[in-house]
Scaffold this motif. Sequence first.
Motif, PDB file in Angstrom:
ATOM      1  N   ALA A 128      54.332  56.016  19.002  1.00  0.00           N
ATOM      2  CA  ALA A 128      55.438  55.796  18.154  1.00  0.00           C
ATOM      3  C   ALA A 128      54.936  54.360  17.661  1.00  0.00           C
ATOM      4  CB  ALA A 128      56.615  55.271  17.881  1.00  0.00           C
TER       5      ALA A 128
ATOM      6  N   ARG B  37      52.337  52.434  15.860  1.00  0.00           N
ATOM      7  CA  ARG B  37      51.630  53.051  14.665  1.00  0.00           C
ATOM      8  C   ARG B  37      50.413  51.875  14.331  1.00  0.00           C
ATOM      9  NH1 ARG B  37      56.863  54.968  13.644  1.00  0.00           N
ATOM     10  NH2 ARG B  37      56.643  57.189  13.607  1.00  0.00           N
TER      11      ARG B  37
ATOM     12  N   VAL C 253      55.561  56.252   8.849  1.00  0.00           N
ATOM     13  CA  VAL C 253      55.262  57.309   8.962  1.00  0.00           C
ATOM     14  C   VAL C 253      53.223  57.497   9.144  1.00  0.00           C
ATOM     15  CG1 VAL C 253      56.735  58.419  10.585  1.00  0.00           C
ATOM     16  CG2 VAL C 253      55.071  59.552   8.668  1.00  0.00           C
TER      17      VAL C 253
ATOM     18  N   CYS D  56      53.391  60.221  13.067  1.00  0.00           N
ATOM     19  CA  CYS D  56      53.002  60.763  11.713  1.00  0.00           C
ATOM     20  C   CYS D  56      54.437  61.688  12.010  1.00  0.00           C
ATOM     21  CB  CYS D  56      52.000  61.887  12.066  1.00  0.00           C
ATOM     22  SG  CYS D  56      50.342  61.548  12.455  1.00  0.00           S
ATOM     23  N   ARG D  57      54.971  61.543  12.238  1.00  0.00           N
ATOM     24  CA  ARG D  57      56.376  62.201  12.401  1.00  0.00           C
ATOM     25  C   ARG D  57      57.583  61.245  12.643  1.00  0.00           C
ATOM     26  NH1 ARG D  57      53.764  66.440  15.007  1.00  0.00           N
ATOM     27  NH2 ARG D  57      53.685  68.057  13.874  1.00  0.00           N
ATOM     28  N   ASP D  58      58.688  60.944  11.649  1.00  0.00           N
ATOM     29  CA  ASP D  58      59.358  60.654  11.950  1.00  0.00           C
ATOM     30  C   ASP D  58      60.838  61.645  12.963  1.00  0.00           C
ATOM     31  OD1 ASP D  58      61.539  58.017  11.636  1.00  0.00           O
ATOM     32  OD2 ASP D  58      62.162  59.035   9.670  1.00  0.00           O
TER      33      ASP D  58
END
Length: 182
Positions: A106, A108, A122, A143-145
Amino acid sequence: MTDVLVAGGGPAGLSAALFTAKNGLDTVVYDTDETWMHKAHLFNYLGIDSVDGSEFLEDARDQVEGFGVDLREGEVESVEEGGDGFVATVDGEEVEAPYLVLATGADRSLAEELGCAFDGDVVDVNVSMETSVEDAYATGAMCRDQEWQAIISAGDGGAAALDILSKEEGEHFHDFDVPDGA
């Protein structure tokens, strides 16, 4: 210089490394060993009834090293476009690669620093996990919340690697092994 630089050694990063190295690309993975997998027990991997997350990582690392992946301890501190692709700084040293796979869970911050487009919180990627920065890929929780699952992350790493391999071959690349005599 290496062909593929992977930031992060969890399921997504190791999957990408496995596919690229097994198909002839020089691949290095930088990892801090702080993956969530150490807190996991897997019951959802197809073909595996039950395995401790740390045990899974040991097996995965052994497998990728068997294909020639260079596993290195260290954190990719920064990354930018430059040279013939990307320049990453790890422990004060620069590493260059034409392809970059971000597999930092997570976190980023590297994608943000690189200038990747975001969709809300994301990283925005296409179906091959490529970001808005050509030849830079983002995987898994980046890429995914809040929709995280190791098997999905492994799929993301594979998707990123197949896109890299397709670019290298100049045509669609399919990775599957056929036993002798089949």
